[in-house]
Scaffold this motif. Sequence first.
Motif, PDB file in Angstrom:
ATOM      1  N   LEU A 106      -5.636  38.742  42.812  1.00  0.00           N
ATOM      2  CA  LEU A 106      -4.705  38.517  43.915  1.00  0.00           C
ATOM      3  C   LEU A 106      -3.519  37.702  43.412  1.00  0.00           C
ATOM      4  O   LEU A 106      -3.680  36.802  42.576  1.00  0.00           O
ATOM      5  CB  LEU A 106      -5.384  37.773  45.060  1.00  0.00           C
ATOM      6  N   GLU A 107      -2.349  38.000  43.927  1.00  0.00           N
ATOM      7  CA  GLU A 107      -1.147  37.250  43.571  1.00  0.00           C
ATOM      8  C   GLU A 107      -0.478  36.754  44.839  1.00  0.00           C
ATOM      9  O   GLU A 107      -0.276  37.527  45.785  1.00  0.00           O
ATOM     10  CB  GLU A 107      -0.182  38.113  42.756  1.00  0.00           C
TER      11      GLU A 107
ATOM     12  N   LEU B 101       6.964  29.832  53.458  1.00  0.00           N
ATOM     13  CA  LEU B 101       7.006  31.292  53.411  1.00  0.00           C
ATOM     14  C   LEU B 101       6.044  31.739  52.326  1.00  0.00           C
ATOM     15  O   LEU B 101       6.182  31.347  51.163  1.00  0.00           O
ATOM     16  CB  LEU B 101       8.414  31.801  53.124  1.00  0.00           C
ATOM     17  N   SER B 102       5.047  32.551  52.707  1.00  0.00           N
ATOM     18  CA  SER B 102       4.041  33.023  51.754  1.00  0.00           C
ATOM     19  C   SER B 102       4.005  34.532  51.736  1.00  0.00           C
ATOM     20  O   SER B 102       4.215  35.202  52.762  1.00  0.00           O
ATOM     21  CB  SER B 102       2.651  32.495  52.131  1.00  0.00           C
TER      22      SER B 102
ATOM     23  N   GLN C 135      -3.141  48.804  50.432  1.00  0.00           N
ATOM     24  CA  GLN C 135      -2.912  47.584  51.218  1.00  0.00           C
ATOM     25  C   GLN C 135      -1.519  47.054  50.914  1.00  0.00           C
ATOM     26  O   GLN C 135      -1.229  46.638  49.797  1.00  0.00           O
ATOM     27  CB  GLN C 135      -3.957  46.517  50.865  1.00  0.00           C
ATOM     28  N   PRO C 136      -0.629  47.060  51.861  1.00  0.00           N
ATOM     29  CA  PRO C 136       0.736  46.566  51.590  1.00  0.00           C
ATOM     30  C   PRO C 136       0.742  45.056  51.391  1.00  0.00           C
ATOM     31  O   PRO C 136      -0.215  44.361  51.714  1.00  0.00           O
ATOM     32  CB  PRO C 136       1.494  46.959  52.859  1.00  0.00           C
ATOM     33  N   ASN C 137       1.843  44.583  50.847  1.00  0.00           N
ATOM     34  CA  ASN C 137       2.016  43.141  50.724  1.00  0.00           C
ATOM     35  C   ASN C 137       2.052  42.488  52.097  1.00  0.00           C
ATOM     36  O   ASN C 137       2.535  43.084  53.070  1.00  0.00           O
ATOM     37  CB  ASN C 137       3.310  42.819  49.973  1.00  0.00           C
ATOM     38  N   ILE C 138       1.555  41.269  52.160  1.00  0.00           N
ATOM     39  CA  ILE C 138       1.446  40.544  53.427  1.00  0.00           C
ATOM     40  C   ILE C 138       2.343  39.319  53.363  1.00  0.00           C
ATOM     41  O   ILE C 138       2.300  38.548  52.396  1.00  0.00           O
ATOM     42  CB  ILE C 138      -0.015  40.119  53.677  1.00  0.00           C
TER      43      ILE C 138
ATOM     44  N   TYR D 276      -0.619  38.000  59.362  1.00  0.00           N
ATOM     45  CA  TYR D 276      -0.822  37.264  58.120  1.00  0.00           C
ATOM     46  C   TYR D 276      -2.108  36.438  58.201  1.00  0.00           C
ATOM     47  O   TYR D 276      -2.956  36.471  57.301  1.00  0.00           O
ATOM     48  CB  TYR D 276       0.382  36.351  57.842  1.00  0.00           C
ATOM     49  N   THR D 277      -2.286  35.736  59.315  1.00  0.00           N
ATOM     50  CA  THR D 277      -3.498  34.936  59.505  1.00  0.00           C
ATOM     51  C   THR D 277      -4.717  35.823  59.727  1.00  0.00           C
ATOM     52  O   THR D 277      -5.816  35.527  59.252  1.00  0.00           O
ATOM     53  CB  THR D 277      -3.312  33.978  60.686  1.00  0.00           C
TER      54      THR D 277
END
Length: 908
Positions: free
Chosen positions: A370-371, A414-415, A424-427, A477-478
């Motif tokens: 994970l990044e 901002l994350s 799975q797209p970026n979140i 996001y959460t």
Amino acid sequence: MKKILSLLFALAFSLIVFAQKTVTGIITDADGKALASASVTIEEPGKNAILAYGISNAKGEYKVSFTSAESNLDLKIKAFNQKPITQSIKNDDQKLNFSLDSQATEIQEVRLKTKLITKKGDTISYDLKSFENKNDRTLADVLKKIPGIEVNKDGTVLYQGEAINKFYVNGKDLMEGGYGTINNSLPKDAVSKVEVLENHQPVSILRDKVPSEQAALNIKLKKSVTMTGRGEIGAGFSPLLWNVKLTPMFFGQKNQWVINYKANNNGESVEKEGNLLSFGSRWEGRRSQTTQKSWTSVETAGIPDVPEKRYLLNNVHFVSANLLTSPFKNKEWELKANVNYTNNDIERDSHTKTAYDNIEANGDLAGRTLEQSRSNDFYTNAAKAELIFTKNAKKGFFKNTTTWNGFWNADRGLSSLDTNITTQPNIFGNQSLESPSGSFQNSLSTIIPWKDKLINVMSYVKYQKDKQTMEVNPGSYTDYFTSLSSPGLYDTYRQAALSETLEVNHSASVGFTFKKLTIIPEIGINMNFNNLKSVLSGSSNGNYYTLAGNYQNDVDWNELTPYTQVSLNYKSDKLNMNLTLPVNYYSIKYQDNLYNQLADKTKTALEPTFFASYDFASFFKYWVFANQSYDFGNFGFLYGGNILSSAGNISRRYVSDLNNSKMPEYLSRNIGTRLEYRNPLNNLFFNVRYNYGTVKRNIAETFDTEGGIGGTIGIEALENSTRSQSESAEIGKYFPKFKSNISTSFTNTDANSFSFFNGNFIESKNNIQTWTAKFNNAYFSWLSVDYNISMNWRNSKNATQSTSQKSSGWNHNLSAYIYPSENHTFGFNWDNSVTSTQGNTYKNPFYDISYQYTWVKRKIDFEFKWLNITNKKVYETVAVNIDRGNTVTQSYKIRPSQFMFTVKFNFK
């Protein structure tokens, strides 16, 4: 363990009892009159080294203790206008009287030479000028070079590895623990010497009765009335940079004051100068660094382990004022007023790459990488005002401290998360936190002599209110990290929390003195009342709704602890001892007003503390420490409803069998010993330490992931015990002939810990070794060099899964200055930091150069500095988390290459 302790105590006992010898006697002149201030030294024959020394008192009496393996020694006596004596003596206890013959000497030329280090009783004096180099400008610059003294990154001054308890200027404590401003801004040219007051008891009336294990610093100025201070004004670019420092100071016999304004955007956190770095004696009452109570927070970018000037992206304004005055004719009374205000904006960015091992405990994360990137803006507004009224005299003590703190902080985050899965797209998640807080506290302590007794009354009251409101947008996001009741229904999540704390402590004691023994019985009561209210809500189409389920809190945590204790204090010229035997009657009540949880904890606990120090052989000191204490948790340890503790973590501090008395209970036991050697005659200092501690717990913390790197935090009722053991040694020596100071230290630490990760109970064992060295040299008039290096080795073991991992790292700093003439200085600075694990090594070198022109007559410096000349923009590290089975690679945004032009000057 028992064998190690037995060996240490046996060694110490043999040193003290069998090795030490003492010579006493009386020194007179030819007429039989007592000679005061005669020096008596003990030396080994044929060696130019003093083993021990003493000074005769007004009655001509002297006493010298020493340790040597030689059968015969040389005793030498010198006194002004007297003929010196050298006599061979046996290595044994004995009493020898001497009569010196007169020897008048005609002095044709007088040359005064100041000694580098002198010792008188418990006071060691350092001549500051002997340790400075041409590039030093402030007191802090020189303190770092003095043997036996260290300065931490936060500005805390250590002596023999322990923090000082007081920082005086001409014997007055203006700053009351917040001495960073003076340390960083007092010109070295205003200082004559630095005094270390060993075993310093700040309360005058207790100095011969209650011993202290800490030392203090007293800065002796050249003039009894001094107007001084330091200023800097600078500008630069990449981007537009600025730096302002204005700190005028006045030190008089009746009044002292310091006014300080510092502002910059070049990476220096000047606001830390308002922090409390020392806390004095418990008899002065209670003072602490006020902090906000945190229930929730935005996700925070990490910071690298390099000097903050490399990475801190700030815009800070810090102003403070400190005043000390004697308002009455009786100078024993002092009034102190301290105020400060901080306005700060900090930007921070980091990127984390987490590679999980392919093990079952990692669940859905096994084998995945994970990044995550995080960016922050932290906005700080904080104010503090303090009023202190005190009388510190040999016939009485009074101190009242009133403190107010206010915080108006706002954090932004901002994350973004990349799961490295194509489906799975970026979140992304935006986060904001508002956190105003207020605190008021008043501390009173007075000691009144009554006949041959001392009566002490202490009172402390504190009220604090903290409010936090965090929002996360979008709600998805959460949802990715946590198991909320209705995932996907809300655009935004809002976590609100409000907590209030009232703390009241009262005590009274009476001291009885019998020769060198002081007995102090004491009674008191400590009360603590707390309440937490929180609610998690979600926004849909602009309307907020409270989440269904356990997402609210209304919790009370109240403590009532009456206690009684007896303190035994013994103080003599050589031996200091303190044994405190408190019996605490704990009564703790936890009540959850929403989920009908109620638990009481009552316990009578003996929590003794002991320390003793013994001076022997003139330069040696041996210490022993021991204590036992209980911890039954505190406000915030338990709450039944879920709290969004961060954008990716849900926290619930709930124990399923709480009603079966599973309240937290931690029992800590610690023991330690230390051997010190401090010889100002040959500028040699060293200490050897050993510490062992255990903590027995009935509760373990848990962490369960929810398909990502976030998850649910909780606690589990489970017996577990941790232990830690450390051994360390430090040695330092100053070589006057070469103007060099060399010191080195080594520490070995072994510790274990327990945790729950994804339902697995894990025991971790860690061995950490650290070696440091420091070197300063100013032998050549045209060159000075400062070098510091620190190396560490870590071996982490997961005892449950039989896995292990080794890692290492080191960092160093080299500063060199060339002085081709009196007016010109060329500087070079090299920082390097290296981390290594699993064959991955990351190096982070930084280089700086500078040029400074000095207008000697006006004492003004014009400095040009080029920082990070290679324009390195990212700092990288690698580490292994053996508990969670992953390898974490971090990269941090740091300051780019920048240029600064600065004018530096003294106010007088």
